[in-house]
Design a protein around this motif. Structure first.
Motif, mmCIF file in Angstrom:
data_model
loop_
_atom_site.group_PDB
_atom_site.id
_atom_site.type_symbol
_atom_site.label_atom_id
_atom_site.label_comp_id
_atom_site.label_asym_id
_atom_site.label_seq_id
_atom_site.Cartn_x
_atom_site.Cartn_y
_atom_site.Cartn_z
ATOM 1 N N ALA A 1 0.537 -1.545 -0.105
ATOM 2 C CA ALA A 1 -0.112 -0.312 0.032
ATOM 3 C C ALA A 1 1.209 0.951 0.497
ATOM 4 C CB ALA A 1 -0.770 -0.125 1.384
ATOM 5 N N ALA A 2 1.822 1.596 0.859
ATOM 6 C CA ALA A 2 2.624 2.402 1.135
ATOM 7 C C ALA A 2 3.834 2.946 -0.288
ATOM 8 C CB ALA A 2 4.125 2.131 2.049
ATOM 9 N N ALA A 3 4.205 2.017 -0.780
ATOM 10 C CA ALA A 3 4.514 1.729 -3.020
ATOM 11 C C ALA A 3 3.669 1.924 -3.696
ATOM 12 C CB ALA A 3 5.360 0.142 -2.614
ATOM 13 N N ASP A 4 2.820 1.892 -3.302
ATOM 14 C CA ASP A 4 1.524 2.061 -4.249
ATOM 15 C C ASP A 4 1.311 3.809 -4.625
ATOM 16 O OD1 ASP A 4 -0.431 2.010 -6.494
ATOM 17 O OD2 ASP A 4 -2.380 2.012 -5.080
ATOM 18 N N THR A 5 1.104 3.956 -2.423
ATOM 19 C CA THR A 5 0.355 5.481 -2.808
ATOM 20 C C THR A 5 1.995 6.652 -3.361
ATOM 21 O OG1 THR A 5 -0.949 4.618 -0.760
ATOM 22 C CG2 THR A 5 0.076 7.177 -1.140
ATOM 23 N N ALA A 6 3.274 5.485 -3.147
ATOM 24 C CA ALA A 6 4.696 6.721 -3.740
ATOM 25 C C ALA A 6 4.729 6.917 -4.734
ATOM 26 C CB ALA A 6 5.429 6.424 -2.394
ATOM 27 N N ALA A 7 4.642 5.888 -5.147
ATOM 28 C CA ALA A 7 4.368 5.583 -6.416
ATOM 29 C C ALA A 7 3.454 7.004 -7.482
ATOM 30 C CB ALA A 7 3.916 4.288 -7.116
ATOM 31 N N ARG A 8 2.471 6.584 -7.123
ATOM 32 C CA ARG A 8 1.441 7.533 -7.403
ATOM 33 C C ARG A 8 1.633 9.160 -7.315
ATOM 34 N NH1 ARG A 8 -1.823 6.430 -4.170
ATOM 35 N NH2 ARG A 8 -3.038 8.093 -3.634
ATOM 36 N N ASN B 1 14.594 4.214 2.485
ATOM 37 C CA ASN B 1 14.038 3.239 3.280
ATOM 38 C C ASN B 1 13.353 2.078 1.916
ATOM 39 O OD1 ASN B 1 11.815 4.180 2.233
ATOM 40 N ND2 ASN B 1 11.564 5.588 3.557
ATOM 41 N N THR B 2 12.691 0.674 2.620
ATOM 42 C CA THR B 2 12.363 0.231 1.374
ATOM 43 C C THR B 2 10.966 0.476 0.770
ATOM 44 O OG1 THR B 2 12.031 -1.338 3.370
ATOM 45 C CG2 THR B 2 11.543 -2.060 0.743
ATOM 46 N N VAL B 3 10.127 1.338 1.202
ATOM 47 C CA VAL B 3 9.459 1.783 -0.132
ATOM 48 C C VAL B 3 10.283 2.457 -0.899
ATOM 49 C CG1 VAL B 3 7.155 3.618 -0.046
ATOM 50 C CG2 VAL B 3 7.724 2.054 2.076
ATOM 51 N N GLY B 4 10.977 3.714 -0.783
ATOM 52 C CA GLY B 4 12.038 4.768 -2.120
ATOM 53 C C GLY B 4 12.936 3.200 -2.601
ATOM 54 N N LEU B 5 13.075 1.960 -1.876
ATOM 55 C CA LEU B 5 13.692 1.700 -2.761
ATOM 56 C C LEU B 5 12.605 0.658 -3.816
ATOM 57 C CD1 LEU B 5 15.871 -0.936 0.012
ATOM 58 C CD2 LEU B 5 17.253 0.243 -2.155
ATOM 59 N N ALA C 1 7.194 10.577 1.993
ATOM 60 C CA ALA C 1 7.798 11.457 2.110
ATOM 61 C C ALA C 1 9.054 11.396 1.689
ATOM 62 C CB ALA C 1 8.196 12.367 3.538
ATOM 63 N N GLN C 2 10.261 10.135 2.117
ATOM 64 C CA GLN C 2 11.708 9.622 1.746
ATOM 65 C C GLN C 2 11.612 9.286 0.473
ATOM 66 O OE1 GLN C 2 13.049 8.104 4.835
ATOM 67 N NE2 GLN C 2 13.636 9.849 6.337
ATOM 68 N N ALA C 3 10.051 8.417 0.205
ATOM 69 C CA ALA C 3 10.646 7.631 -0.915
ATOM 70 C C ALA C 3 9.807 8.393 -2.076
ATOM 71 C CB ALA C 3 9.461 6.631 -0.890
ATOM 72 N N ILE C 4 9.318 9.117 -2.159
ATOM 73 C CA ILE C 4 8.948 10.502 -3.095
ATOM 74 C C ILE C 4 10.733 10.671 -3.665
ATOM 75 C CG2 ILE C 4 8.078 12.702 -3.916
ATOM 76 C CD1 ILE C 4 5.234 10.994 -2.633
ATOM 77 N N GLU C 5 11.183 11.977 -2.733
ATOM 78 C CA GLU C 5 12.116 12.357 -2.805
ATOM 79 C C GLU C 5 13.065 11.447 -3.466
ATOM 80 O OE1 GLU C 5 15.900 14.429 -0.016
ATOM 81 O OE2 GLU C 5 13.721 14.400 1.304
ATOM 82 N N ASP C 6 13.111 9.424 -2.511
ATOM 83 C CA ASP C 6 14.476 9.243 -3.293
ATOM 84 C C ASP C 6 13.807 8.609 -4.398
ATOM 85 O OD1 ASP C 6 15.838 10.199 -0.875
ATOM 86 O OD2 ASP C 6 15.160 8.590 0.341
ATOM 87 N N HIS C 7 13.724 8.546 -4.752
ATOM 88 C CA HIS C 7 12.650 7.200 -6.154
ATOM 89 C C HIS C 7 13.345 7.781 -7.351
ATOM 90 C CE1 HIS C 7 10.507 10.626 -7.894
ATOM 91 N NE2 HIS C 7 10.259 10.110 -9.276
#
Length: 734
Positions: free
Chosen positions: A411-418, A473-477, A454-460
């Motif tokens: 769910a977190a990865a889906d939100t960050a990717a969207r 973090n793992t979501v960012g990865l 926030a970190q995932a969006i910044e780090d993607h």
């Protein structure tokens, strides 16, 4: 022949600052190489490059006034062409005349005049006329002219401009010139003597010009080549050396920061330092400041606008936080610098105000409210909009997250990717594209999405360059992997592959980014599997790209997966191989591991370490050679060889001993391999050296009896499979 030092300078209008360093290095390097090629400079000659905003120069040591004569040996024409009835033909006479030795034709067959000699020699096929003599060494003026012309011709000029020559500096036949910037002066000194050369419509002299505003003399006359830098500094107020000027800026930046106190330091930026060095002739660092209220804006925005637009050096505190002070590298040094300081402070203020305005405006809309707008932004004409791309990245991210974690991660990865690309629609990123991702992180925090998203969006986008950090973090990865895989598969799918040094979509960087994340984070993901996930996500989009001819033959997602793995997978393995060699592994070690096409890249470093440990064993060389021999035998065998052994058919003691040794050691070696203890697994197999040697000494593999031959091949096949699980050991053979 006398020897002296040479100085050449081109005085021009302001050169492109981002190209100046390369221009200076290229000018001096080519000049020296050409002088050496003509025999005017030796292997001991040293070149010192000079490059300032308005000049390119080079100082070369130990340059001769006349190059030494060289022995000439030249094939002219076959004897059948050059001789008739014992007399020289017109063809031979013309060739000799071309070399300035036509008189030798009249002297044949006694054609010798001092060092010059005409003689016949077989060239391996036919008898031919040869000329031996001395080639006169080039003069200083001719040699420098050739070197100067070549140095100008080979300059890595970003863009050429055409301009009219001034009447008083025109040479006959010159009216206009094509060069990087208009040239106004040429200096060429050999010791204190002017060298008679010309370039760009200019004749060489012994004078140049200094700083536009601070030179002591309008025209700087140079006494000799060696006094160039000192005279230009004293009379012209110019530090001609790029390296010296850069070092002076670094020194002054550090001194100014120390004067401010509080442990502040100027931001480190090598590219900015090079560019500023190319903008000033005599640097003067000054301390300026702006209003503290601007510090409420994300510091990345303020730093970028100060560096990119104004070429300033922001000052950071001990914790790396931006302060409201910055450093300016001025090109003038007035007694009272207040006007210069005030002017720079006035100039930067509107820039910072714009950044604050963009930041305030952007926060009035949430990232979620911008998602729909991605559908109106074209990503690529064959791959659709950013909205369509976002959906593909979401699909890839969710599939990878399912393999790495639970429903919460999905769910977190889906939100960050969207939301990852929504900051492309903000005013701040529109003004400063370099801040994409970074601003998304700030706006995500403002929207209350939490630090993880926030970190995932910044780090993607990470890693953005070689040596950059990986996502935190793992979501960012997960999102970073999905983003890069979508780019790779999409671009490979439509045939946009890198060629030579051209890589407009940074596919090499994306490939290395995926490799680094898989390896350094030791992710339990197979390369083929993640490429398959990306291929499935991109299949519909690529099939709709009707103008991509080779995709028309792709019937289903499985065929696309095979195509992508063959092209993109091979490309990524090549990048991995290059990266490993840069890390110090030998080509043999890398090939031994990668030739097995290990799908789980996280295992590759451990395999390489194991191979290196194996190579250090005393048995390694013999086993590698035997392995290579076994491989060749199996390749030549008729039909398919199966790794099966019938113990009843083992007739020779040596083959019985090898089978027994393999049967004894293999269970432990396999267990160690399964546990990822690759070095220990190979170490166990090292005991097979003696029985392998004995086998090849005492057993005929290709026995006449078909059953015996098949059994022995099966034994070798079993041995080959057991030895080559970690790496192809045959690649280690000398």
């Amino acid at each position: 022949m006398s020897m002296n030092n040479l100085l050449v300078e081109l005085f021009v209008e302001e050169l492109p600052p981002k190209a100046l360093k390369k221009l200076g290095e290229a000018f001096s390097t080519v000049l020296l190489d050409q002088l050496k090629a003509q025999g005017l400079a030796s292997a001991d000659s040293v070149v010192t490059p000079y490059a300032s905003p308005r000049r390119l120069g080079a100082h070369v040591t130990q340059v001769l006034t006349q190059a030494p004569d060289e022995e000439l040996l030249q094939k002219l024409v076959p004897v059948s062409v050059g001789l008739k009835d014992g007399q020289a033909t017109d063809a031979l006479r013309k060739r000799l005349a071309k070399e300035g030795r036509g008189h030798l034709a009249d002297m044949w067959p006694n054609a010798k005049d001092g060092p010059d000699e005409l003689f016949i020699q077989n060239d391996g096929k036919v008898d031919a006329f040869y000329l031996r003599g001395l080639a006169k060494g080039t003069s200083l003026s001719n040699g420098v002219q050739v070197a100067l012309d070549e140095a100008i011709q080979k300059l890595p000029i970003p863009k050429v401009m055409s301009y009219q020559l001034e009447t008083d500096c025109e040479l006959p036949g010159w009216s206009s010139v094509n060069f990087v910037r208009p040239a106004h002066g040429l200096v060429a000194l050999h010791g204190s003597a002017v060298v008679s050369v010309q370039a760009l419509g200019l004749r060489a002299g012994n004078s140049t010009r200094g700083h536009r505003f601070e030179a002591k003399k309008d025209v700087v006359v140079l006494k000799d080549a060696d006094s160039y830098a000192a005279t230009l500094r004293e009379d012209g107020a110019v530090i001609a050396s790029f390296a010296e000027r850069r070092a002076e800026i670094v020194r002054q930046l550090a001194a100014a920061a120390a004067k401010v106190g509080g442990g502040v330091r100027p931001i480190e930026d090598e590219a900015l330092l090079d560019e500023v060095t190319a903008l000033v002739e005599r640097p003067n660092v000054l301390v300026c400041e702006f209003e503290k209220e601007f510090l409420a804006v994300p510091q990345e925005c303020l730093i970028l606008t100060m560096k990119a637009n104004q070429k300033y050096f922001p000052l950071l505190d001990a914790a790396g936080k931006l302060t409201n002070k910055f450093l300016v590298v001025s090109n003038i040094s007035p007694a009272d610098a207040s006007a210069v300081i005030g002017g720079n402070e006035r100039v930067v203020r509107p820039r910072l105000a714009d950044a604050k305005f963009f930041f305030d405006q952007d926060r009035k809309k949430t990232l979620e409210s911008r998602v729909e707008g991605l559908g109106k932004v074209v990503y690529h004409n064959k791959l659709g909009t950013q909205g369509e791309r976002m959906e593909r990245v979401r699909a890839i991210a969710k599939a990878i997250a399912q393999q790495l974690g639970d429903a919460k991660l999905v769910a977190a990865a889906d939100t960050a990717a969207r939301l990852a690309k929504t900051d492309l629609l903000t005013d701040m990123v529109g003004e400063f594209p370099e801040l994409q991702g970074i601003m998304g992180g700030y706006y995500a925090r403002h929207d209350g999405l939490g630090e993880e998203i926030a970190q995932a969006i910044e780090d993607h986008y990470k890693p953005r360059f070689a040596g950059d950090d990986l996502p935190r973090n793992t979501v960012g990865l997960v999102v970073a992997l999905a983003d890069k895989l979508e780019t790779l598969v999409g671009m490979f799918g439509i045939g946009n592959l890198p060629t030579g040094d051209k890589d407009p979509f940074a596919l090499r960087r994306h490939a290395l980014g995926v490799i680094r994340m898989l390896v350094e984070k030791e992710l339990p993901l197979d390369l083929r599997e993640v490429l398959s996930i990306a291929s499935n996500a991109c299949f519909a989009t690529l099939k709709n790209s009707a103008d991509v001819s080779f995709l028309k033959n792709i019937a289903n997602a499985v065929e696309l997966e095979d195509l992508i793995y063959k092209t993109c997978g091979e490309f990524m393995m090549e990048r991995l191989g290059g990266s490993l060699r840069e890390q110090g592994f030998t080509s043999q070690e890398v090939e031994a591991v990668l030739s097995l096409e290990p799908s789980r890249l996280a295992d590759v470093p451990k395999r390489l370490t194991a191979v290196r440990a194996f190579v250090a064993l005393p048995e390694a060389a013999a086993l590698a050679a035997a392995n290579k021999r076994i491989g060749n035998i199996l390749k030549k065998a008729e039909g398919t060889v199966e790794a099966k052994v019938d113990a009843q058919l083992l007739k020779e003691p040596a083959e019985q001993a090898l089978h027994g040794a393999l049967h004894s050691v293999q269970p432990l070696a396999d267990k160690l391999y399964a546990n990822g203890e690759y070095a220990a697994s190979l170490r166990e197999l090292a005991v097979l050296k003696a029985p392998v040697d004995a086998f090849f000494d005492g057993v005929m593999v290709n026995a006449e009896d078909a059953a015996l031959r098949a059994n022995r091949l099966g034994l070798l096949k079993s041995l080959h499979e057991a030895m080559n699980r970690v790496a192809d050991l045959s690649r280690l053979a000398a």
